[in-house]
Design a protein around this motif. Structure first.
Motif, PDB file in Angstrom:
ATOM      1  N   ALA A 145     -17.419  -3.614  -7.227  1.00 52.25           N
ATOM      2  CA  ALA A 145     -14.973  -3.438  -7.250  1.00 52.25           C
ATOM      3  C   ALA A 145     -15.041  -3.413  -5.659  1.00 52.25           C
ATOM      4  O   ALA A 145     -14.321  -4.663  -5.157  1.00 52.25           O
ATOM      5  N   GLN A 170     -15.058  -7.603  -5.710  1.00 50.01           N
ATOM      6  CA  GLN A 170     -13.688  -8.384  -5.762  1.00 50.01           C
ATOM      7  C   GLN A 170     -12.596  -7.808  -5.074  1.00 50.01           C
ATOM      8  O   GLN A 170     -11.654  -8.975  -5.137  1.00 50.01           O
ATOM      9  N   GLY A 216     -10.200  -6.499 -11.696  1.00 54.96           N
ATOM     10  CA  GLY A 216     -10.588  -5.454 -10.282  1.00 54.96           C
ATOM     11  C   GLY A 216     -11.340  -4.151 -11.584  1.00 54.96           C
ATOM     12  O   GLY A 216     -11.108  -4.946 -12.936  1.00 54.96           O
ATOM     13  N   ALA A 217     -12.244  -3.243 -10.757  1.00 58.75           N
ATOM     14  CA  ALA A 217     -12.735  -2.480 -11.154  1.00 58.75           C
ATOM     15  C   ALA A 217     -11.797  -1.286 -11.538  1.00 58.75           C
ATOM     16  O   ALA A 217     -11.107  -0.885 -11.019  1.00 58.75           O
TER      17      ALA A 217
END
Length: 310
Positions: free
Chosen positions: A90, A93, A127-128
């Protein structure tokens, strides 16, 4: 001692003669064999009893519990590793998204070719997130592979930004070295390049530069970045500063009241290098600007107009 064994039908019999040693062994056997048989029977009975079975079951349960605890520890450690890697991904990202936004903004502001510096390509992974839409991974290997792809994309973005930075630095350096603008903040052009009437004798003479009239003591500004190659007095010019800008360009600033730089100083574009004065052959406070290209004097007007017309 004789030992006689008689068949149960009485048809025949066997006689054994036992010596002293044999008699002792035989006697010991008569004593210990019943004991051994009894102990074996007791052990078998104990194992067959409910108490013995319960004891064995308890031992098995303890072993199973230990194995379950070991399995739980391994699963917990694996989940912690997955959580740590997911958090790291994350972070990567978010870093990639910031690099993309920065690259697109710089490309736009710098008016560069968007095809050459394309930061609009989306990352391979989103995205996480948490909850029902959260990404799942069947193994640590899958997660590690995804992270490697993301890190490769970040490395590519960083290479693009490095190239972009180098291009901007080169462009800024070229812009800083580019001769343009006025050598004063406020004033007017009092004499142009070329033939003119000499203010001292009234004859037509050649004027190698452009004169900028200004207030006495006002700042004299470098019209481009460079290195000071002369700072002193010249005959007819009075106090003079000369700056080399590379690519064969040199600028001269004369009739100064005071020089504020020395030979070897690095000056930036727009930096004050002297104070307006009337030293040398001069009728009043002004800056005499000359521009040399590969050793030959050229008309400064075209370089002055670069800024005034933009």
């Amino acid at each position: 001692m004789k030992l006689i064994l008689i068949h149960r039908k009485g048809a025949r019999s066997l006689t054994f003669h036992l010596g002293p040693l044999s008699r002792r062994l035989f006697g010991a056997g008569l004593v210990f064999v019943p004991f051994l048989v009894g102990f074996a029977g007791y052990s078998l009975a104990l194992m067959s009893s409910p108490a013995g079975i319960d004891q064995q079951v308890a031992q098995w349960r303890e072993k199973i519990s230990q194995q379950d605890q070991l399995l739980n520890d391994v699963q917990t450690e694996s989940r912690q590793q997955v959580d740590a890697l997911t958090a790291r991904m994350a972070e990567l990202q978010a870093r990639l998204m910031r690099l993309d936004a920065l690259g697109e903004r710089v490309t736009e502001v710098a008016r560069l070719d968007a095809d050459e510096f394309d930061f609009s390509q989306q990352p391979a992974l989103g995205g996480a997130v948490s909850g029902p839409g959260a990404p799942t991974y069947s193994s640590l290997g899958d997660l590690s592979s995804s992270m490697e792809l993301l890190e490769d994309q970040i490395h590519l973005r960083e290479q693009q930004l490095d190239a972009l930075e180098g291009l901007l630095i080169d462009r800024d350096l070229h812009q800083a070295q580019r001769v343009d603008g006025w050598p004063i903040e406020k004033g007017w052009v009092s004499s142009r390049y070329g033939n003119r009437v000499d203010p001292f004798n009234g004859k037509t003479t050649w004027h190698n530069g452009v004169d900028f009239a200004s207030k006495d003591g006002a700042p004299v500004l470098a019209v481009a970045s460079g290195v000071v190659v002369w700072a002193g007095s010249r005959s007819g010019y009075g106090l003079t500063v000369e700056v080399s800008h590379g690519e064969g360009y040199v600028t001269r600033y004369s009739h100064n009241q005071d020089n504020l730089v020395i030979v070897g100083d690095i000056v930036k574009k727009g930096q004050q290098i002297a104070a307006v004065g009337s030293s040398g052959r001069s009728t009043g406070p002004h800056v005499h600007l000359e521009v040399f290209k590969h050793g030959r004097v050229v008309d400064p007007a075209s370089y002055v107009r670069r800024t005034r017309q933009s």
